[in-house]
Design an enzyme around this catalytic site. Structure first.
Site: not given
Ligand code: GTA
Length: 327
Positions: A260, A267
């Site tokens: 998920q 995206h």
């Molecule tokens: N440019 O505002 C944004 C934004 N947001 C809110 C999310 N993303 C954004 N990008 C821009 N502007 O890769 C990015 C996220 C992610 C993608 C969404 O959109 O960084 P997804 O729907 O498949 O969700 O992708 P995902 O992968 O679960 O989200 P995310 O945030 O990457 O979380 C996965 C794990 O990554 C987290 O549980 C955590 O362990 C790790 N993680 C999250 N954020 C960070 C961070 N800032 N730095 C390092 N590790 C992180």
């Protein structure tokens, strides 16, 4: 993150003082108009708990409050850039820790601009954000087509993260200056921009996102053969742009979708192959090339197949699968 981690600094700088400069973003109340202010939002940040940390990856996830609002702050040491080495060696002070025969260790104090901490602030953060960043055990879920309709779909329609930030990007209300490429076609078009996990200082941890213009595709589950032109366009033009801008050929890229996802607007993730980005494991990442082939051989592949994915222990969706006797 093994390759990048190996390049990161091992001296944490000690005291834990938060003396970082960040741009303060006023909450945009969903309309995407964000005002950058000088100042330090973190000077008002009161820590309530460390949600997760990793000495190897040099990252810490902290829950706290800014005024009376919940916030999550992520602090991450960034990789050492090759092009900064000369300045690092000539412009730093070196304090000897120990010397033994041909071996010696030092504490190197780098000039501030070479010693920045990448900082992400989520404010106001919801309870779901706090849970997302918390260290937790994960469980693999088996989702049949029927489970998707009866369990997952109703849940994500009510409970998923807001995709306002995605709409802000598509409407150029936020991050407009960061967009690398746009194909404006409403059917097969998309925007390519840096993921917010990437500071763009080095290509070792390259992480870009392609966000499609179509708004009615929630995730991999919604993909049908009619979406093949869109997916092929994202793959082809995304690869071309990355080759042009970063000199990285397709053989150096991992191009995939999460299932998920956290955000239910289609995206595609483009990361450098050697960089172990969070969520790039086989239990969550689906290579775009495989997705295309699967749809070519069966137009209803993602509508009908059982899909597997991990969920964290206190994820509400996991609770729903348990209630339905599926775990
Ligand atoms: N440019 O505002 C944004 C934004 N947001 C809110 C999310 N993303 C954004 N990008 C821009 N502007 O890769 C990015 C996220 C992610 C993608 C969404 O959109 O960084 P997804 O729907 O498949 O969700 O992708 P995902 O992968 O679960 O989200 P995310 O945030 O990457 O979380 C996965 C794990 O990554 C987290 O549980 C955590 O362990 C790790 N993680 C999250 N954020 C960070 C961070 N800032 N730095 C390092 N590790 C992180």
């Amino acid at each position: 993150m093994a390759e990048s981690a190996a390049k990161r600094r091992t001296d944490s700088g000690g005291s834990g003082d938060l003396n970082v400069e960040v741009k303060k973003l006023k909450p945009d109340h969903g309309n995407g108009r964000q005002e950058a202010e000088s100042g330090n939002i973190l000077s008002a940040f009161k820590t309530s708990a460390v949600l997760n940390d990793s000495a190897r990856e040099k990252i810490i996830f902290i829950h706290g409050k800014v005024a009376d609002q919940d916030a999550v702050v992520i602090l991450e040491k960034t990789p050492i850039r090759q092009d900064s080495l000369d300045e690092l060696f000539s412009g730093s002070t070196l304090k000897l820790e120990m010397r033994n025969d041909i071996y010696s260790t030092y504490r190197l104090q780098a000039p501030p601009h070479l010693n920045e901490i990448k900082t992400t602030v989520v404010c106001p953060a919801t309870e779901k954000h706090v849970k997302k960043y918390q260290r937790q055990e994960s469980f693999l879920v088996e989702e049949t087509a029927e489970d998707y309709q009866s369990i997952t779909l109703p849940y994500i329609q009510k409970q998923s993260f807001s995709v306002q930030w995605v709409y802000n990007v598509l409407e150029k209300k936020a991050e407009a200056e960061r967009i690398l490429y746009e194909d404006p076609d409403p059917q097969v078009g998309f925007l390519l921009l840096p993921d917010f996990k990437w500071d763009q200082k080095q290509v070792d941890d390259l992480y870009l996102l392609a966000i499609v213009h179509q708004r009615n595709i929630k995730s991999l589950r919604d993909l049908r053969s009619e979406h093949l032109p869109l997916l092929q366009n994202v793959l082809q033009k995304g690869k071309e742009q990355i080759l042009q801008r970063y000199k990285l050929p397709a053989s150096q890229l991992r191009v995939y979708l999460h299932y998920q996802p956290s955000y239910y607007h289609l995206h595609v993730h483009f990361t450098k192959l050697g960089y172990e980005a969070p969520g790039c494991g086989v239990e969550r990442a689906h290579l775009l090339t495989d997705v295309i082939q699967n749809l070519q051989s069966d137009p209803r592949y993602y509508e009908t197949r059982t899909l597997y994915f991990p969920l964290r222990a206190d994820d509400g969706l996991l609770g729903k699968f348990k209630e339905a006797g599926k775990l």
